[in-house]
Design a protein around this motif. Structure first.
Motif: not given
Length: 208
Positions: A163-187
């Motif tokens: 469960n800890a591993a799943r939570a960590r992976n979900a948090a990492r995917k959410a961070r990656d998605l937020t970063r990609r979204k930020g890059l697209l909006e900024g360009s």
């Protein structure tokens, strides 16, 4: 004040888990003596997200850790991952990190060493290299044996780590998605490419 635990480090772990919900009733405990060195380990998981691992060398609180701590951590990670894969309990998680496996863990690692070597600014870090090997081999054998003989407790430990591993992976995917979204909006992509015009100044030279 005098602090005394008649049950040794097992009772100490129970005390550290006061006001927490333990995932398994009995404290996991094992010890080994070899070449005058004594290794004692007690551990119990609770439902929290914090890790509490206290280490001692000759009853000195090694607050900076050292070789006994690194040996314990590496062996714990290896044993739990190996057990999970062998029992096909990991499913999509091929490997769990040490942080995943230590989530909710309360443990005390105590060693008695004839010739301790302390390092660090406060001399509270154990530096004996042979202690890491001894702690690792002890945890590898004793913890693996405990998990095999206690499948119910082993499953609770595995479920907690997975469960800890799943939570960590979900948090990492959410961070990656937020970063990609930020890059697209900024360009800003230009709708139409315009010719580039560069002003050029000429210096007229007159030959004499």
């Amino acid at each position: 004040e005098l602090f005394r635990y008649d049950g040794g480090i097992r009772e100490f772990v129970q005390h550290l888990n006061t006001n927490k919900v333990a995932l398994h009733g009995d404290v996991i405990y094992f010890e080994k003596e070899q070449d005058g060195v004594v290794v004692e380990i007690a551990m119990q998981y609770n439902d929290s997200y914090a890790e509490t691992v206290l280490t001692y060398a000759n009853n000195i609180n090694t607050i900076e850790g050292g070789t006994h701590l690194s040996g314990f951590r590496s062996a714990l990670t290896r044993v739990v991952n190996t057990y999970g894969r062998a029992k096909e309990l990991l499913k999509e998680e091929y490997s769990m990190s040490g942080d995943d496996i230590r989530e909710g863990l309360v443990a005390v690692v105590s060693v008695k060493v004839p010739d301790p070597q302390f390092e660090g600014q406060t001399k509270t870090k154990l530096g004996n290299t042979e202690i890491r090997t001894l702690v690792e081999t002890t945890v590898n054998a004793k913890l693996a044996e405990f998990l095999e003989e206690n499948p119910s407790e082993a499953r609770q430990v595995l479920d907690k780590a997975v469960n800890a591993a799943r939570a960590r992976n979900a948090a990492r995917k959410a961070r990656d998605l937020t970063r990609r979204k930020g890059l697209l909006e900024g360009s800003t992509l230009p709708g139409k490419l315009a010719d580039c015009s560069v002003p050029v100044s000429y210096t007229h030279l007159r030959a004499h």
